[in-house]
Design a protein around this motif. Structure first.
Motif, PDB file in Angstrom:
ATOM      1  N   SER A  17      20.675  31.770  20.541  1.00  0.00           N
ATOM      2  CA  SER A  17      20.922  31.958  21.745  1.00  0.00           C
ATOM      3  C   SER A  17      22.375  31.791  22.198  1.00  0.00           C
ATOM      4  CB  SER A  17      20.090  30.748  22.463  1.00  0.00           C
ATOM      5  OG  SER A  17      18.930  30.685  22.762  1.00  0.00           O
ATOM      6  N   ARG A  19      24.779  31.872  25.677  1.00  0.00           N
ATOM      7  CA  ARG A  19      25.401  31.791  27.700  1.00  0.00           C
ATOM      8  C   ARG A  19      26.106  32.655  27.591  1.00  0.00           C
ATOM      9  NH1 ARG A  19      25.196  27.511  32.648  1.00  0.00           N
ATOM     10  NH2 ARG A  19      24.228  28.257  33.701  1.00  0.00           N
ATOM     11  N   PHE A  80      25.286  33.814  35.600  1.00  0.00           N
ATOM     12  CA  PHE A  80      25.103  33.763  34.504  1.00  0.00           C
ATOM     13  C   PHE A  80      24.754  34.952  32.847  1.00  0.00           C
ATOM     14  CE2 PHE A  80      27.399  29.936  34.786  1.00  0.00           C
ATOM     15  CZ  PHE A  80      27.398  29.802  35.550  1.00  0.00           C
ATOM     16  N   GLN A  82      22.046  34.200  30.045  1.00  0.00           N
ATOM     17  CA  GLN A  82      21.444  33.895  28.958  1.00  0.00           C
ATOM     18  C   GLN A  82      20.728  34.559  28.088  1.00  0.00           C
ATOM     19  OE1 GLN A  82      21.317  29.899  28.625  1.00  0.00           O
ATOM     20  NE2 GLN A  82      19.928  30.388  27.215  1.00  0.00           N
ATOM     21  N   ASN A  84      18.731  34.876  24.783  1.00  0.00           N
ATOM     22  CA  ASN A  84      17.377  33.794  23.741  1.00  0.00           C
ATOM     23  C   ASN A  84      16.639  35.135  22.775  1.00  0.00           C
ATOM     24  OD1 ASN A  84      18.252  31.966  25.520  1.00  0.00           O
ATOM     25  ND2 ASN A  84      16.304  32.239  26.539  1.00  0.00           N
TER      26      ASN A  84
END
Length: 123
Positions: A17, A19, A80, A82, A84
């Motif tokens: 992951s 960010r 942002f 994110q 994953n």
């Protein structure tokens, strides 16, 4: 006018992951719908995700749906991404941009672009 700066990229293993962050100077990001695009070597810049100025609605490319989440904090003037379950095919330079008008999914609909942040997914 607004200047946007992306950060948070790096090297990550498949399945990992990251960010990404998008910060702004000049005018507040809160005035804008924001998009994330990416560009891999030898490929065209492609849409990744977008969010409305209030954060009430989000849009994703099919290739990242359920893996990536776009969000924003207008009080901190930040957006942002994110990411994953990263895959090698996610490797690209990622760009934050402000929408001017038109389709969410077309780069020509966006006005101010950052310099990008490199994301590399590799074992």
């Amino acid at each position: 006018q607004v200047q946007v700066v992306e950060s948070g990229g790096g090297l990550v293993q498949p399945g990992g992951s990251l960010r990404l962050s998008c910060a702004a100077s000049g005018r507040s990001l809160g005035y804008y719908n924001i998009g994330w695009f990416r560009q891999a070597p030898g490929k065209e810049r492609e849409f990744v995700a977008a969010i409305t100025s209030s954060g009430a609605a989000t849009y994703y490319a099919d290739s990242v749906k359920a893996r990536f989440t776009i969000s924003r904090d207008n009080a901190k003037n930040m957006v942002f991404l994110q990411m994953n379950s990263l895959r090698p095919e996610d490797t690209a330079v990622y760009y934050c941009t402000t929408q001017y008008s038109g389709s969410w999914y077309q780069a020509t609909s966006y006005e101010y672009w950052g310099q990008g942040t490199q994301v590399t997914v590799s074992s």
